[in-house]
Structure formats: C-alpha cells, structure tokens
Design a protein around this motif. Structure first.
Motif, PDB file in Angstrom:
ATOM      1  N   THR A  38       0.843  -1.387  -0.505  1.00 29.87           N
ATOM      2  CA  THR A  38       0.183  -0.015   0.127  1.00 29.87           C
ATOM      3  C   THR A  38       0.562   1.609  -0.117  1.00 29.87           C
ATOM      4  O   THR A  38       0.740   2.515  -0.386  1.00 29.87           O
ATOM      5  CB  THR A  38      -0.693  -0.333   1.144  1.00 29.87           C
ATOM      6  N   ALA A  39       2.672   1.412   0.390  1.00 29.65           N
ATOM      7  CA  ALA A  39       2.685   1.809   0.545  1.00 29.65           C
ATOM      8  C   ALA A  39       3.967   2.507  -0.764  1.00 29.65           C
ATOM      9  O   ALA A  39       4.646   2.836  -0.150  1.00 29.65           O
ATOM     10  CB  ALA A  39       3.366   2.298   2.278  1.00 29.65           C
ATOM     11  N   GLY A  40       3.826   0.837  -1.179  1.00 24.33           N
ATOM     12  CA  GLY A  40       4.423   1.918  -3.354  1.00 24.33           C
ATOM     13  C   GLY A  40       4.877   0.435  -2.653  1.00 24.33           C
ATOM     14  O   GLY A  40       6.327   0.640  -3.981  1.00 24.33           O
ATOM     15  N   LEU A  72       0.045   4.501  -0.822  1.00 21.43           N
ATOM     16  CA  LEU A  72       0.029   6.135   1.255  1.00 21.43           C
ATOM     17  C   LEU A  72       1.249   7.307   1.099  1.00 21.43           C
ATOM     18  O   LEU A  72       1.982   6.311   1.179  1.00 21.43           O
ATOM     19  CB  LEU A  72       0.120   4.417   1.724  1.00 21.43           C
ATOM     20  N   ASP A  73       0.535   7.561   1.227  1.00 21.42           N
ATOM     21  CA  ASP A  73       1.997   9.189   0.871  1.00 21.42           C
ATOM     22  C   ASP A  73       1.711  10.467   1.584  1.00 21.42           C
ATOM     23  O   ASP A  73       0.377  10.512   1.560  1.00 21.42           O
ATOM     24  CB  ASP A  73       1.551   9.715  -0.681  1.00 21.42           C
ATOM     25  N   PRO A  74       1.646  10.122   2.752  1.00 21.30           N
ATOM     26  CA  PRO A  74       1.447  11.322   3.295  1.00 21.30           C
ATOM     27  C   PRO A  74       1.513  12.711   2.938  1.00 21.30           C
ATOM     28  O   PRO A  74       1.038  13.807   3.600  1.00 21.30           O
ATOM     29  CB  PRO A  74       2.655  11.754   4.960  1.00 21.30           C
ATOM     30  N   GLU A  75       1.789  13.035   1.365  1.00 14.69           N
ATOM     31  CA  GLU A  75       2.241  14.418   1.399  1.00 14.69           C
ATOM     32  C   GLU A  75       0.864  14.393   0.611  1.00 14.69           C
ATOM     33  O   GLU A  75       0.604  15.414   0.035  1.00 14.69           O
ATOM     34  CB  GLU A  75       3.112  14.538   0.129  1.00 14.69           C
ATOM     35  N   ASN A  76       0.107  13.369   0.291  1.00 14.91           N
ATOM     36  CA  ASN A  76      -1.086  13.248  -0.618  1.00 14.91           C
ATOM     37  C   ASN A  76      -2.263  12.561   0.412  1.00 14.91           C
ATOM     38  O   ASN A  76      -2.510  11.227  -0.554  1.00 14.91           O
ATOM     39  CB  ASN A  76      -1.050  12.829  -1.737  1.00 14.91           C
ATOM     40  N   PRO A  77      -2.513  12.485   1.332  1.00 18.11           N
ATOM     41  CA  PRO A  77      -3.362  12.217   1.812  1.00 18.11           C
ATOM     42  C   PRO A  77      -4.814  11.494   1.214  1.00 18.11           C
ATOM     43  O   PRO A  77      -5.682  12.355   0.064  1.00 18.11           O
ATOM     44  CB  PRO A  77      -4.187  13.096   3.162  1.00 18.11           C
ATOM     45  N   GLY A  78      -4.922  10.800   1.367  1.00 15.63           N
ATOM     46  CA  GLY A  78      -6.601   9.610   0.660  1.00 15.63           C
ATOM     47  C   GLY A  78      -7.056   8.962   1.764  1.00 15.63           C
ATOM     48  O   GLY A  78      -6.139   8.244   2.130  1.00 15.63           O
TER      49      GLY A  78
END
Lengths: 397, 188
Positions: free
Chosen positions: A69-71, A196-202
């Motif tokens: 999920t975190a890539g 999952l990217d703290p800069e781009n919440p979703g």
C-alpha cells in the motif's frame, strides 16, 4: 549460469533478482529454507531489501499489505496451516488490488499433522481471487517468480507461485539463473499511481455501501458488487496478459511457451492424464512406457489454475476419448476440484471426452510409478464404464 | 523404465554430511556432461545421528521422476556402523556396487555378490588435516575411484567450490588421498 540447488533456493533467487523491497515471513516446513535463504541474502547485503520477522503468517501478510500500500514490492512465503492462518488477509490483499507475490511450498493440512506434500492448502484458497501459478520443476519456479512480479503489478492482483513441498522444495536439480541485468530490463520497478503518501492523503478501502454513492469529489463511486465484478473481469483478462508476459519472457530468456498448460505427447493422443505440479513430470516416464505398448496417451499440467484457462483446456481435451484427472487434493464430500472445473469447462463443448478422477499422494503418500501405470491402464481400457466417484491410488485400507 | 539413469543411494547419519557429499557429486557429474541430475534427501525426519539416506540420480538427459530410489545401481555408505542398523543393499540391482567407509580390508565384507569398494575414509581425512569424523569430502575420492563416472580432478574442483571458507584444500586433499587408497573388488 546453471546452479544445482533446491527448489526453495530457486524461489529465493527469483525473489532477489526481482528486487523485492520488503519481505515478511514466518517459517513453516517445508517453506523454511526459502525464508532462511532470503534472510541470508539480506544479511550479507547482496540483496537490498527489508526483511521483517513477524510472529505469525497473519502478520506476515498484514506487513506485505502495508508495504505494498505504501508502494513497495513485497513478498512472503508459506505452506499449509500457515497459508490458512493468513487466509483473512489473503482476501483483503485481493480486494485492495495489491500486487503481492507469495510462494507456497505445498503441504498437507492438519489435523492430523503432516509436514509432507499435497496440494490441499492452495486448492482450499482457490476462490480468494489470487492468481495461482504452479511450477513443475526448479526452472519453472525461478522463472515463474520473476514473471509473477510483472503480472501482479500489470493487473494489480496478487499472485501465488506454488510448488510441491519436499518433492520440489527440498530436491536439488540444475537450473539456469538469469543475469540481474536481464531481469532488470524485463521487470521495471514497481511505481503505483496511488499509494500511501503523507503528502497526498487519501482513503484506502473505506466501507462500501450495498449501492453506489458519490465520492468526496462528487463522482459516483462503485459499490462493493461493482468492485468485485471488476476484479472478476480483470482476472478473466489476466489469462491473455500472462500469456503475453510469458511470450516477452521467452523472447528475452529463451524459456517458456507454456504459460497456461503444458502438454507432453498430447497432439495425437486418445487419452490425456491431467494434473498439477511435479506429478506431471513423473507421469512422463509412465506415458513413455504406455506409448511403448501402443497406447496413445499424453500428459497435460495446468500451469495457471486461477484464473482458470477453460478455453485452452477445452481446446486441448475436447476431441480426446478420455481425460484422466489426478489430484493431490479433494473438495471433501464431492470430488476433486480440478476434476469439477474440467468437466464444467467441457459441458458446452460439442464433443467431449469421458473424464475420470483419481486422488493420490495426500500427506506425502509415495506415488509409485507402478500405481500410476495401473490406474492409467485401467482408465484407458474402460473409459466408458468408470463412473463419477473419485478413485484413490495407493490407499492401504 | 528408463535405462539412461544411474541411481546412487547414500547412507549416512544425520549431521554427517551425506547431503553435501551427494550435492558435490551432483555438481561434479553436471560439470562432466550429466545434464540430468536430481538429488533428494530423506524428507522431513532428519535427526542428528539417526540413519538417513539421500537419493542421487544422474543421466545425460533431463530426469523427470523425482521419487526416492528403490532399486539403486550403487550405494555409498559413509559410516560402517550403519551396516548393523540399516539394510544398505535393499533393492540393489544385480551387478550393483557398494562403496564403504570402513577400517577393515575389502575381504572382510560381503554384500550378496555385489562389487565392493572400501577405504578407511575416517583415517585418511585426519591425514589430510581435517578434524576426526569429517568423511563427506573424503568419500568422494572413493566414489570417483570405484565408479569412474566423474574424474577426480573435476571432483576436487567441486569439493573446493562447496567448502569455500571451510578448509577447502584439506577437504579436497582428503578426497585425493582416499582416491589413491580405495580397494576395489570384483563381482563375486
């Protein structure tokens, strides 16, 4: 370069060459040497990955889900009860459309305890939605692992690469180990659009309602049934996608050509033995013996079991007198699962063979060549009269 | 059945290195043109000190049947004390061969008419500088001498590759000494 090693090492080498970034696994016989090898690779710094030891298989799959999920490209491996212990997370990984790859060294399920080979473990997970690929020898193990990573990230569906415990996992044989450069040009890095990217919440996998509903941007979002329908449709096109990936692999590495089924002496055959895994190779010697006696028989292995390559199988079997399905698993209270699948696929065919079902090798019961010869000979002698009830090979009652 | 496959059963004790010995011979055989090589240990129940066996099949062609050997062409016994516990010649083919690590001379042994090769591998390994009890490299010298299937020089390379970092020269020396000191009998 050719090396002589065990099937578990073939799998570990494929994972290293595929540059998996996160490995989380819990040891279980007969998978253990695979995870040991991976931790050795990481420890010696010849493999740049995070190896996360966990306290259970459920956690192993949970870590892989989180990493993916975190890539990150994530991998795990297990067998038997370990696979069942992660079953809830298996379904989650598919629904979340995460491109995980997992090796399963096939082993019988307890109770009663057995550490030896059959295929009940992965067969019991056939309806989870994971892609299932089965290997017949070590070359197919290492090649399938590399192809599986590309397939998983192409269709966003996780892939199991399954191989017979002990018979393949612990047996040594030569196999070609591809160069890292070649694998790198075949398998690009995993670069998902959404992660999952703290800069781009979703939101990831929020609760769905029975019906469709507007998303945060006002667009109508699919409901549960649409999401599951799309998974099924994508699995159906995965058959062609995998065939294309296999072709690409063959062009680059010179190996492959049998992504969905593998056939031996089937073209002119009246009778075809059908099975999954290393048994199909053991059967080749039996086929040769029967051919020497004038019986026109061949053997076919199902390489991709889910999604089920029904059209290819019907094309291979429809004009035969008899298909003899040998299975190391059983849908208890009914019949072999592969047997049921094959009969179902043949139902709408204009011509169809008789289909027989044999159950064998459960819990590692030795599969003797003579028993295989006796069973196939019996099926070839009386294709019309053998009924629908599974027959057991090597049973000592 | 296929007649191109040579079936070799290895008898040892858990921890004695029978798997490693068979793996080295597999590598030596592969390097000598045997493209089909399959080595399978006893599955699932190895315990230190308990009798174990390893199946090694070699052929010029790919081998498809991975099942354990039941009718070996030859058996290799790493520890002569196993003779009291295990029927090492079970299923041995007619004109079979028994390769034995034992302290007594060839004439002391008989295996129902089988050809016998004997060397005191335990003693020769110590002569090569190895600690007492390491026999899985030395026995390969006896295998090479008795079978002629794989040249001793190829085996020496295979041994040194396997024992990288673990006394490679002493291990290969053990095999060379045993190669020169293996008594090979005829069929009785």
């Amino acid at each position: 370069m050719h090396i002589i090693e065990s099937g578990n090492v073939a799998a570990a080498t494929g994972v290293k060459l595929s540059r998996a970034q996160v490995i989380a696994a819990y040891p279980i016989t007969p998978q253990t040497p695979l995870t040991e090898k991976l931790s050795e690779f990481v420890e010696s710094e010849e493999f740049d990955a995070q190896y996360i030891p966990v306290e259970s298989e459920h956690s192993a799959m949970a870590v892989c889900i989180a990493a993916s999920t975190a890539g990150a490209r994530a991998f795990t491996a297990t067998s038997a009860n370990g696979l069942l212990y992660m079953s809830e997370q298996l379904h989650w990984a598919v629904g979340a459309r995460l491109p995980l790859v997992m090796c399963v060294a096939n082993r019988g399920i307890g109770a009663p305890w057995t550490v030896w080979n059959d295929q009940q473990d992965t067969m019991s997970q056939r309806d989870a939605g994971w892609i299932q690929i089965y290997a017949n020898d070590h070359q197919q193990i290492i090649d399938s692992v590399i192809k599986a990573f590309l397939l998983a990230q192409t269709v966003s569906i996780p892939v199991m690469v399954c191989y017979d415990g002990y018979i393949l996992s612990h047996t040594y044989m030569p196999f070609e180990q591809p160069d890292q450069d070649q694998v790198d040009s075949f398998l690009p890095p995993f670069a998902p659009k959404n992660f999952l990217d703290p800069e781009n919440p979703g939101n990831f996998n929020p609760v769905t309602l029975p019906d469709v509903r507007p998303g945060v941007d006002g667009e109508i979002e699919p409901g549960y049934i649409e999401i599951r329908h799309n998974l099924h449709e994508d699995l159906r096109t995965t058959l062609d996608t995998y065939a294309a990936i296999d072709k690409e692999f063959e062009e680059q590495f010179g190996r492959g050509g049998n992504p969905l089924i593998e056939q031996y002496k089937c073209v002119d055959a009246d009778f075809v033995a059908v099975c999954i895994g290393s048994l199909s190779y053991q059967l080749r010697d039996v086929i040769d013996l029967m051919r020497d006696d004038g019986v026109k028989i061949g053997v076919m292995s199902v390489q991709m079991y889910r999604p089920f390559p029904d059209e290819v199988i019907v094309a291979a079997l429809a004009d035969k007198k008899c298909a003899i399905v040998l299975e190391k698993a059983l849908s208890y209270g009914n019949q072999g699962a592969l047997y049921g699948d094959i009969k179902s696929a043949l139902y709408n065919s204009d011509t169809k063979p008789h289909v027989h079902n044999y159950i064998l090798g459960l819990g590692g019961r030795e599969i003797k060549t003579q028993h295989l010869l006796d069973a196939l000979t019996e099926s070839c002698k009386s294709p019309e009269t053998i009924g629908d009830t599974p027959r057991w090979i090597g049973l000592k009652l | 059945m296929r007649t191109d496959i040579i079936e070799i059963r290895w008898h040892g004790r858990g921890g004695q290195g029978a798997i490693t010995a068979a793996k080295i011979v597999a590598n030596g055989a592969f390097a000598s043109g045997f493209k089909g090589v399959v080595m399978a240990p006893t599955f699932g129940t190895e315990r230190r000190g308990a009798p174990v066996f390893v199946s090694l099949k070699i052929s010029k062609n790919k081998i498809y049947d991975l099942s354990p050997i039941t009718a070996p062409d030859m058996v290799v016994v790493l520890d002569h004390t196993l003779l009291d516990e295990v029927d090492v010649i079970a299923g041995l083919k007619e004109n079979g061969l028994v390769i034995l690590n034992a302290p007594k001379p060839l004439s002391e042994y008989s295996f129902g008419g089988a050809k016998i090769a004997v060397s005191d591998v335990t003693k020769h390994a110590v002569e090569a500088g190895l600690p007492p009890g390491i026999v899985n490299s030395g026995i390969i010298g006896a295998f090479s001498q008795a079978t002629g299937l794989v040249n001793i020089d190829v085996m020496v390379t295979a041994i040194e590759n396997e024992f990288t970092g673990k006394r490679p020269e002493m291990n290969s020396k053990a095999a060379k000494i045993v190669f020169e000191n293996t008594a090979v009998g005829g069929y009785i």
